[in-house]
Design a protein around this motif. Structure first.
Motif, short mmCIF file in Angstrom:
data_model
loop_
_atom_site.label_atom_id
_atom_site.label_comp_id
_atom_site.label_asym_id
_atom_site.label_seq_id
_atom_site.Cartn_x
_atom_site.Cartn_y
_atom_site.Cartn_z
N TYR A 112 0.84 -1.21 0.00
CA TYR A 112 0.00 0.00 0.00
C TYR A 112 0.87 1.26 0.00
O TYR A 112 0.59 2.22 -0.71
N PHE A 113 1.91 1.26 0.80
CA PHE A 113 2.81 2.42 0.88
C PHE A 113 3.44 2.70 -0.48
O PHE A 113 3.47 3.85 -0.94
N LEU A 118 3.66 5.89 -5.51
CA LEU A 118 3.62 5.99 -6.97
C LEU A 118 2.49 6.91 -7.43
O LEU A 118 2.68 7.70 -8.37
N ILE A 119 1.33 6.83 -6.78
CA ILE A 119 0.22 7.70 -7.16
C ILE A 119 0.58 9.17 -6.92
O ILE A 119 0.36 10.02 -7.79
N ILE A 120 1.15 9.47 -5.76
CA ILE A 120 1.55 10.85 -5.46
C ILE A 120 2.62 11.33 -6.45
O ILE A 120 2.56 12.45 -6.94
N LEU A 126 2.18 15.11 -13.18
CA LEU A 126 1.10 15.61 -14.00
C LEU A 126 0.86 17.09 -13.75
O LEU A 126 0.65 17.88 -14.69
N LEU A 127 0.93 17.50 -12.47
CA LEU A 127 0.75 18.93 -12.14
C LEU A 127 1.86 19.76 -12.74
O LEU A 127 1.63 20.86 -13.26
N ARG A 128 3.10 19.28 -12.68
CA ARG A 128 4.22 20.01 -13.29
C ARG A 128 4.06 20.13 -14.80
O ARG A 128 4.39 21.13 -15.40
#
Length: 132
Positions: A112-113, A118-120, A126-128
């Motif tokens: 899970y960690f 990976l999602i973060i 994507l934001l950059r």
């Protein structure tokens, strides 16, 4: 009697090209060019020797190439055997880890960690990309 004449005429026509005997051999009246024939035979023999030596070198090269490939395949087989041993050892360790419930919970927590990390990471990329 005519049969006898036919026999004689056929015999003379058969041996017509012979002039006579010379040193125990028959000599033909048409002088067959033995020198040219021997010269052609020598040429053919030289050509045949060249071909045989070429084929010998070629088979030697093929033999060397096959030996090189056999050695390479042997090394690859040995490497695959060692990799198989390492993988089986790793799988045995995973089996031991998943046999206990506490270890199973720990593995789920680590998974899970890693998933959240990976999602973060991809969201930040994507934001950059959107800003840039």
């Amino acid at each position: 009697m005519s049969n006898r004449r036919d026999h004689r005429t056929s015999r003379t026509s058969l041996f017509d090209g012979l002039d006579g005997l010379e040193e125990g051999r028959l000599r033909t009246s048409s002088s067959y060019p033995h020198d040219i024939s021997e010269h052609d035979n020598d040429k053919a023999l030289d050509s045949l020797q060249d071909r045989v030596s070429f084929l010998k070198r070629l088979t030697g090269d093929i033999h060397e190439e096959a030996e090189t490939h056999n050695r390479m395949l042997d090394r690859m087989g040995n490497n695959m055997d060692s990799a198989r041993g390492i993988m089986s050892g790793t799988m045995n360790r995973f089996k031991m880890v998943f046999e206990k419930k506490s270890n199973r919970r720990m593995c789920k927590l680590v998974a899970y960690f890693v998933g959240v990390f990976l999602i973060i990471y991809y969201l930040l990329r994507l934001l950059r990309y959107i800003k840039g």
